[in-house]
Design an enzyme around this catalytic site. Structure first.
Site, PDB file in Angstrom:
ATOM      1  CD  GLU A 153     -26.806   8.896 -31.793  1.00  0.00           C
ATOM      2  OE1 GLU A 153     -26.807   9.083 -33.022  1.00  0.00           O
ATOM      3  OE2 GLU A 153     -27.667   9.393 -31.033  1.00  0.00           O
ATOM      4  CD  GLU A 270     -28.450  12.297 -25.927  1.00  0.00           C
ATOM      5  OE1 GLU A 270     -29.390  12.233 -26.734  1.00  0.00           O
ATOM      6  OE2 GLU A 270     -27.259  12.373 -26.267  1.00  0.00           O
TER       7      GLU A 270
HETATM    8  C1  XIL Z   1     -30.897  16.487 -31.093  1.00  0.00           C
HETATM    9  C2  XIL Z   1     -31.336  17.873 -30.646  1.00  0.00           C
HETATM   10  O1  XIL Z   1     -32.172  17.741 -29.526  1.00  0.00           O
HETATM   11  C3  XIL Z   1     -32.053  18.580 -31.757  1.00  0.00           C
HETATM   12  O2  XIL Z   1     -32.308  19.939 -31.397  1.00  0.00           O
HETATM   13  C4  XIL Z   1     -31.226  18.548 -33.043  1.00  0.00           C
HETATM   14  O3  XIL Z   1     -31.965  19.100 -34.090  1.00  0.00           O
HETATM   15  C5  XIL Z   1     -30.852  17.132 -33.397  1.00  0.00           C
HETATM   16  O4  XIL Z   1     -30.165  16.546 -32.283  1.00  0.00           O
HETATM   17  N1  XIL Z   1     -29.121  11.878 -29.746  1.00  0.00           N
HETATM   18  C6  XIL Z   1     -28.158  12.816 -29.451  1.00  0.00           C
HETATM   19  C7  XIL Z   1     -28.516  14.254 -29.434  1.00  0.00           C
HETATM   20  O5  XIL Z   1     -27.036  12.433 -29.084  1.00  0.00           O
HETATM   21  O6  XIL Z   1     -27.448  15.080 -29.814  1.00  0.00           O
HETATM   22  C8  XIL Z   1     -29.712  14.553 -30.298  1.00  0.00           C
HETATM   23  O7  XIL Z   1     -30.088  15.918 -30.092  1.00  0.00           O
HETATM   24  C9  XIL Z   1     -30.849  13.628 -29.937  1.00  0.00           C
HETATM   25  C10 XIL Z   1     -30.460  12.180 -30.173  1.00  0.00           C
END
Ligand code: XIL
Length: 357
Positions: A153, A270
């Site tokens: 990101e 994701e």
């Molecule tokens: C999220 C997790 O799912 C949560 O449990 C945590 O509280 C916050 O992070 N993008 C990403 C992930 O790259 O690491 C994030 O994961 C969701 C958005």
């Protein structure tokens, strides 16, 4: 551990044809593998330790695993001079024991930094902290990772920084060179794992997302041109059913095609589909969510550079999207429901995997 493959093989040998799994009902990893792909999910560390139904279904459906949280700085680097690999090692053992490959997430991100970070890391020592972190964490899993989200990101054009870079602690401490530092350290720490760049908000035909796609492409082009060692791109694909009107398969195809043209492998890293803005009716909600999965993945998998699909969780029992609905109805955003039953989303993913040539 009941060896899942042995079980399936013996079932296939002994059972009369009528008792065999029909091809459509095979686990997602089998649908994926039949087309040279991997299917996996973000693993919830606590649930994998404590919920045996969860771990059984995880092992059944997946051949790729990514820790949802435990390899982030806040967990793996709890004090300036201390690393904690206990949770990550548990997941690595689980993966190795079930023939599940593992990927790492994530080494450079502006979120989930430990409390000590802000008061300890300065412009003077930031490079050393970053390189040490990458060498130590990647080095610990050297040779055992399919891929790593080295940088997560880094692009956010609304911040107004040069090249669309996000205004993060890393940018402020080290300038744009932090990306180069990170990928160079990653290559030295584990030359075997694919080193990736991972980002979200690239899925829809809106002016904001178009601008972000352009900035991400420009970043990847720059890294490749400068011969920075990067081999993969992660498309997070956090989707929303309410945004479906802005989904244009050819826009996704074109974007992934451009990335493939840079010689990068692509992972859908994701994926989940928020149902926060859908009406409560369960069947209609499941249908809408499933359609988003199917249309998106069918378009993405038409790009031969896509090598893996991961959902951000496997079951609605454990999802970061749990409490987003105004009516407080339980979220139905992942392939399995809270009782580990396959939902229309599961069948949509299986069908999309099967479209892969
Ligand atoms: C999220 C997790 O799912 C949560 O449990 C945590 O509280 C916050 O992070 N993008 C990403 C992930 O790259 O690491 C994030 O994961 C969701 C958005």
């Amino acid at each position: 551990m009941i060896a899942r493959r042995a079980f399936l093989q013996s079932a296939a040998c002994l059972a009369p044809a009528a008792f065999r799994l029909s091809a459509a009902e095979e686990p997602l990893r089998v649908h994926a593998a039949a087309h040279g792909l991997l299917y996996g999910a973000a693993a919830n560390y606590r649930a994998l330790q404590n919920d045996s139904d969860y771990s059984a279904h995880f092992a059944e459906e997946c051949n790729l695993l990514v820790p949802e949280n435990v390899l982030k700085w806040s967990t793996v680097h709890p004090e300036p001079q201390r690393f904690d690999f206990v949770p990550g090692d548990f997941l690595a053992r689980f993966g190795a024991g079930h023939e599940i490959q593992m990927r790492g997430h994530t080494l450079v991100w502006h979120e989930q930094l430990p409390r000590w970070f802000a008061e300890t890391v300065t412009k003077e020592n930031a490079r050393e902290y970053l390189e040490t972190h990458i060498h130590t964490v990647m080095g610990h899993y050297q040779g055992r990772m399919h891929s790593w989200d080295v940088v997560n990101e880094a692009i956010h054009p609304p911040d107004g920084c040069d090249d669309g870079l996000r205004k993060t602690p890393w940018l402020e401490l080290l300038g744009p060179e932090y990306l180069e530092i990170a990928y160079t350290a990653a290559a030295a720490a584990d030359g075997h794992a694919l080193a990736g760049y991972n980002d979200y908000g690239l899925d829809y035909q809106t002016p904001e997302q178009e601008a972000k796609r352009m900035a991400v492409l420009a970043l990847l082009r720059r890294l490749k041109k400068q011969k920075i060692p990067i081999q993969a791109f992660g498309m997070q694909a956090h989707l929303s059913a309410a945004q479906q009107k802005n989904f244009q398969p050819q826009v996704l195809r074109r974007f992934l095609g451009e990335i493939a043209g840079l010689g990068l492998k692509i992972l859908i890293t994701e994926m989940d589909v928020s149902d926060a803005d859908l009406p409560a009716d369960t069947e209609a909600r499941d249908r809408a969510v499933a359609e988003v999965y199917e249309r998106y993945l069918t378009a993405a998998l038409a790009e031969p550079a896509v090598v893996a699909v991961l959902t951000w969780g496997l079951t609605d029992k454990y999802t970061w999207l749990a409490h987003r609905r105004a009516d407080a109805a339980p979220a139905r955003v992942l392939p399995l429901d809270v009782e580990f039953q396959r939902k229309p989303a599961w069948y949509a993913i299986a069908k999309a995997l099967d479209t892969r040539r």
